[in-house]
Scaffold this active site. Structure first.
Site, PDB file in Angstrom:
ATOM      1  N   GLU A 100       0.830  -1.199   0.000  1.00 54.29           N
ATOM      2  CA  GLU A 100       0.000   0.000   0.000  1.00 54.29           C
ATOM      3  C   GLU A 100       0.867   1.252   0.000  1.00 54.29           C
ATOM      4  O   GLU A 100       1.862   1.321   0.698  1.00 54.29           O
ATOM      5  CB  GLU A 100      -0.895   0.020   1.244  1.00 54.29           C
ATOM      6  CG  GLU A 100      -1.894  -1.124   1.308  1.00 54.29           C
ATOM      7  CD  GLU A 100      -2.981  -1.035   0.239  1.00 54.29           C
ATOM      8  OE1 GLU A 100      -3.126   0.042  -0.369  1.00 54.29           O
ATOM      9  OE2 GLU A 100      -3.670  -2.047   0.022  1.00 54.29           O
TER      10      GLU A 100
ATOM     11  N   CYS B 182      -7.466  -2.383   8.421  1.00 53.10           N
ATOM     12  CA  CYS B 182      -6.101  -2.408   7.862  1.00 53.10           C
ATOM     13  C   CYS B 182      -5.568  -0.997   7.672  1.00 53.10           C
ATOM     14  O   CYS B 182      -4.432  -0.694   8.034  1.00 53.10           O
ATOM     15  CB  CYS B 182      -6.065  -3.157   6.534  1.00 53.10           C
ATOM     16  SG  CYS B 182      -6.353  -4.922   6.733  1.00 53.10           S
TER      17      CYS B 182
ATOM     18  N   HIS C 216      -1.336  -5.760   1.368  1.00 55.67           N
ATOM     19  CA  HIS C 216      -2.571  -6.539   1.258  1.00 55.67           C
ATOM     20  C   HIS C 216      -2.312  -7.760   0.375  1.00 55.67           C
ATOM     21  O   HIS C 216      -1.575  -7.682  -0.613  1.00 55.67           O
ATOM     22  CB  HIS C 216      -3.700  -5.690   0.649  1.00 55.67           C
ATOM     23  CG  HIS C 216      -4.593  -5.055   1.673  1.00 55.67           C
ATOM     24  ND1 HIS C 216      -4.784  -3.685   1.755  1.00 55.67           N
ATOM     25  CD2 HIS C 216      -5.360  -5.602   2.656  1.00 55.67           C
ATOM     26  CE1 HIS C 216      -5.626  -3.430   2.759  1.00 55.67           C
ATOM     27  NE2 HIS C 216      -5.994  -4.571   3.323  1.00 55.67           N
TER      28      HIS C 216
END
Ligand code: PCA
Length: 203
Positions: free
Chosen positions: A78, A141, A165
């Site tokens: 991310e 998350c 992820h």
């Protein structure tokens, strides 16, 4: 060096969480890095609080959190975490916030400080599907990623941090409609090991 690696418990009606399985299957060392493994509950607030206590206890050089993103077909580091809770399902404590800030008065967003481009390039070279994601969502998350980056920005400038992820596993996809994307458990584990190797070399 020490890398703190986190996974999450199952949520949203799933029997497993591939991030928990992969984190528990990791070796205790990768290259020169010692891994500290922590499984977080998929719960707003509590997940971040537990992670802050573990950071205080272990003083890691890097924090790499892993979570399930069902529907994705690649390993996705991310790029950004946002100061927002907006849940489309309840967390594991039954909490479902809408349009809330995580920390009032804190910045709108933080960028990951992990070498995300290098991680993606190295994964691809190893034959593992990978791409950068520009949203970690607005569920637990994202909150964990935001919380650790906020901690680093405020108090621990030398600590790098970020979030990866991962897709469903074959076991989860087998229970879903045909065409549901997945990566095998083995590929996910190898992908995380490869990513952690990159992190250990960049420190
Ligand atoms: N994925 C969720 C929370 C726990 C997990 O593994 C998310 O993407 O927010």
């Amino acid at each position: 060096m020490k890398i703190l690696v986190t996974g999450f418990d199952p949520f949203g009606g799933e029997a497993i969480n591939p991030s928990m399985e992969a984190v528990l299957a990791l070796p205790s060392k990768i290259g020169d890095a010692t891994l500290i493994k922590v499984i977080l509950p998929t719960k707003f607030r509590e997940a971040g609080e537990i992670l802050m206590r573990e950071i205080e206890a272990h003083q890691p050089d890097a924090v790499v959190s892993i979570g399930q993103a069902g529907g994705r077909s690649a390993i996705t580091p991310e790029r950004v975490a946002v100061n927002l809770r907006d849940a489309s399902i309840p967390d594991n404590g039954g909490v479902q916030p809408t349009d809330e800030t995580i920390f009032p008065e804190a910045p709108t967003a933080y960028f990951a400080t992990l070498p995300i481009k290098k991680i993606v390039a190295t994964l691809k070279e190893a034959g593992i599907p990978a791409t950068i994601s520009n949203t970690a969502g607005t569920f637990v998350c994202n909150e964990v990623m935001y919380t650790v980056l906020h901690e680093a920005a405020q108090k621990r400038p030398a600590m790098t941090a970020g979030f990866i992820h991962i897709p469903f596993t074959e076991e989860q996809a087998a229970k879903k409609p045909e065409g549901t994307p997945f990566l095998t458990k083995e590929v996910i584990l190898q992908g995380i090991i490869t990513a952690l190797k990159v992190v250990s070399m960049e420190q």
